[in-house]
Design a protein around this motif. Sequence first.
Motif, PDB file in Angstrom:
ATOM      1  N   SER A  88     -14.770 -58.211  15.875  1.00  0.00           N
ATOM      2  CA  SER A  88     -14.706 -56.827  16.342  1.00  0.00           C
ATOM      3  C   SER A  88     -13.761 -55.999  15.477  1.00  0.00           C
ATOM      4  CB  SER A  88     -14.304 -56.758  17.818  1.00  0.00           C
ATOM      5  OG  SER A  88     -13.046 -57.336  18.022  1.00  0.00           O
ATOM      6  N   SER A 140     -20.776 -51.993  24.738  1.00  0.00           N
ATOM      7  CA  SER A 140     -20.623 -53.363  24.250  1.00  0.00           C
ATOM      8  C   SER A 140     -22.004 -53.919  23.913  1.00  0.00           C
ATOM      9  CB  SER A 140     -19.986 -54.253  25.324  1.00  0.00           C
ATOM     10  OG  SER A 140     -20.876 -54.369  26.410  1.00  0.00           O
ATOM     11  N   ALA A 260     -25.151 -58.223  16.738  1.00  0.00           N
ATOM     12  CA  ALA A 260     -23.764 -57.868  17.071  1.00  0.00           C
ATOM     13  C   ALA A 260     -22.807 -58.447  16.030  1.00  0.00           C
ATOM     14  CB  ALA A 260     -23.411 -58.386  18.455  1.00  0.00           C
ATOM     15  N   HIS A 261     -23.076 -59.657  15.554  1.00  0.00           N
ATOM     16  CA  HIS A 261     -22.249 -60.255  14.500  1.00  0.00           C
ATOM     17  C   HIS A 261     -22.829 -60.016  13.114  1.00  0.00           C
ATOM     18  CE1 HIS A 261     -19.979 -63.537  17.019  1.00  0.00           C
ATOM     19  NE2 HIS A 261     -19.479 -62.332  17.169  1.00  0.00           N
ATOM     20  N   LYS A 285     -19.602 -54.641  18.278  1.00  0.00           N
ATOM     21  CA  LYS A 285     -18.382 -55.244  17.728  1.00  0.00           C
ATOM     22  C   LYS A 285     -17.741 -54.407  16.628  1.00  0.00           C
ATOM     23  CE  LYS A 285     -18.572 -59.755  19.497  1.00  0.00           C
ATOM     24  NZ  LYS A 285     -17.971 -61.053  19.350  1.00  0.00           N
ATOM     25  N   GLY A 286     -17.737 -54.878  15.362  1.00  0.00           N
ATOM     26  CA  GLY A 286     -16.960 -54.259  14.295  1.00  0.00           C
ATOM     27  C   GLY A 286     -17.280 -52.796  14.033  1.00  0.00           C
ATOM     28  N   SER A 289     -14.712 -50.687  15.349  1.00  0.00           N
ATOM     29  CA  SER A 289     -13.366 -50.954  14.828  1.00  0.00           C
ATOM     30  C   SER A 289     -12.303 -50.906  15.930  1.00  0.00           C
ATOM     31  CB  SER A 289     -13.047 -49.938  13.727  1.00  0.00           C
ATOM     32  OG  SER A 289     -12.204 -50.537  12.784  1.00  0.00           O
ATOM     33  N   ALA A 292     -14.450 -49.344  21.873  1.00  0.00           N
ATOM     34  CA  ALA A 292     -15.645 -49.974  22.442  1.00  0.00           C
ATOM     35  C   ALA A 292     -16.903 -49.186  22.093  1.00  0.00           C
ATOM     36  CB  ALA A 292     -15.482 -50.068  23.953  1.00  0.00           C
ATOM     37  N   ALA A 294     -21.318 -49.939  20.993  1.00  0.00           N
ATOM     38  CA  ALA A 294     -22.440 -50.776  20.568  1.00  0.00           C
ATOM     39  C   ALA A 294     -23.708 -49.940  20.694  1.00  0.00           C
ATOM     40  CB  ALA A 294     -22.530 -52.025  21.442  1.00  0.00           C
TER      41      ALA A 294
END
Length: 454
Positions: A88, A140, A260-261, A285-286, A289, A292, A294
């Motif tokens: 994240s 998320s 997400a990854h 996630k990232g 930064s 929250a 997504a």
Amino acid sequence: MPALRPFVFNQSRLTALRAREEATFRQRTTRSQALREESRRYMPQGVPMAWMVSLNRFSPPFIRSASGAVFTDVDDNQYLDFNVADLSMTMGYGPMPVVDAVSRQVRLGAQFLLPTEDALVVGRLLAEQIGIPYWQFTLSASGANVEVMRIARHITGREKIVIFDGHYHGHIDDTMVRQGEQGVVHEQLGLARGSAANTLIVPFNDLEALERVLASEAVALVLTEPALTNCTLVQPAPGYLEGVRRLTQQYGSLLCLDEAHTFQFAHGGLTGAWGLQTDFVVLGKGLGSGIAFALYGMSETIARHLEQFTDSDIGPAGLATGGTLYASALAVSTARASLEQVLTITNYQRIERLGARLASGLRQTFARHDLPWCAFELGPRSGYCLTPRLPRNGAEANLSMDPAFIDCRRLFMANRGVWDGILSAGPQVSFAHSEADIDRYLEIASAFIAELFE
Ligand SMILES: Cc1ncc(COP(=O)(O)O)c(C=O)c1O
């Protein structure tokens, strides 16, 4: 292909090394432990979220600050971060474009429950990079997956979802399941009884198994990561994801690629980079930064369906999507700054080179000690595979890792200033890492392997 067998460690050596390293860690983190003890009066386990304990088998450090690729705990220990908050924080701590966007947007208004122009830019950039035309924002990746499941069930009129052994898609009742002897059962406690009844689990990289299930069950959605990243790493065999797409179309199920990854692995995610075809894609996630954020992307047909069945306060009930803080102006401004200024093709190419450097360094270390291991590698995700070949599915991935080895390694490395990836992951290269950081990781990892095997 020969069956994989787990590597057998000298347990007494591993246990003794771990005991020594934990004692050192406790000495180095006395203020963290004092804070945790005090916090126990207000929070179960002395932490604000139980994962902060459960993801670490040792008492976690309390953190004071961070910059770039390094964070500092309250005892003044510094850690070069290779866990990046389980992907994240892949842009590193305090990248200037994000700092500027957040400061500006907090002054302008963090949240309106109304759209801002940044949302348009984020949608357009993602459509261009990933090739998926329409987008909805959530808080998320778990939230995004929940909405994808609801929409897929409504469109298809079917209930079942298919996921793959080795999966993780968030803390969702439907997907927190494993294959038991009598069928699919929940992995954890407190989940609604019966909520596992509609979930089917299939081995990854096995198109025949998938076809058997799709042909015999009314499946609304097949949900998968394009490469499994929550059991270290399982890569799709050549043609596998194309086969999954073909089968979902053939049997009238929808497909969601959960990135997400893996969106952090390649520009445009693996969907964009590999030119994959899908109905939905999930990101998170990232991209926020630390704020929250997504999203899920969808095809034109699905977007039209969502428009037709948008819920209304005064009209007929529609699809159950949304949440008060979803798509806040603050989160969306962060995502825009990230996409425009940090997640560039050049930066992705740079971290891919660093990932290759990490994998190659690990291979050299294993070879020096005659270990029958290999290193997995996909862009910036590299790591330890304790079997002679890479795993093809979740069951093989389980054989290729060892929780006690990872736990001991993480403690050893933490005592030497490196915060290693959690159990299910690998060391993750971030956009803030340099070649020197990779070499530092390799130096400590090599010292650990030497202690264990010399
Ligand atoms: C593939 C995948 N999907 C979804 C999630 C859930 O993300 P979040 O915890 O941000 O909701 C995760 C978390 O690790 C993930 O790895």
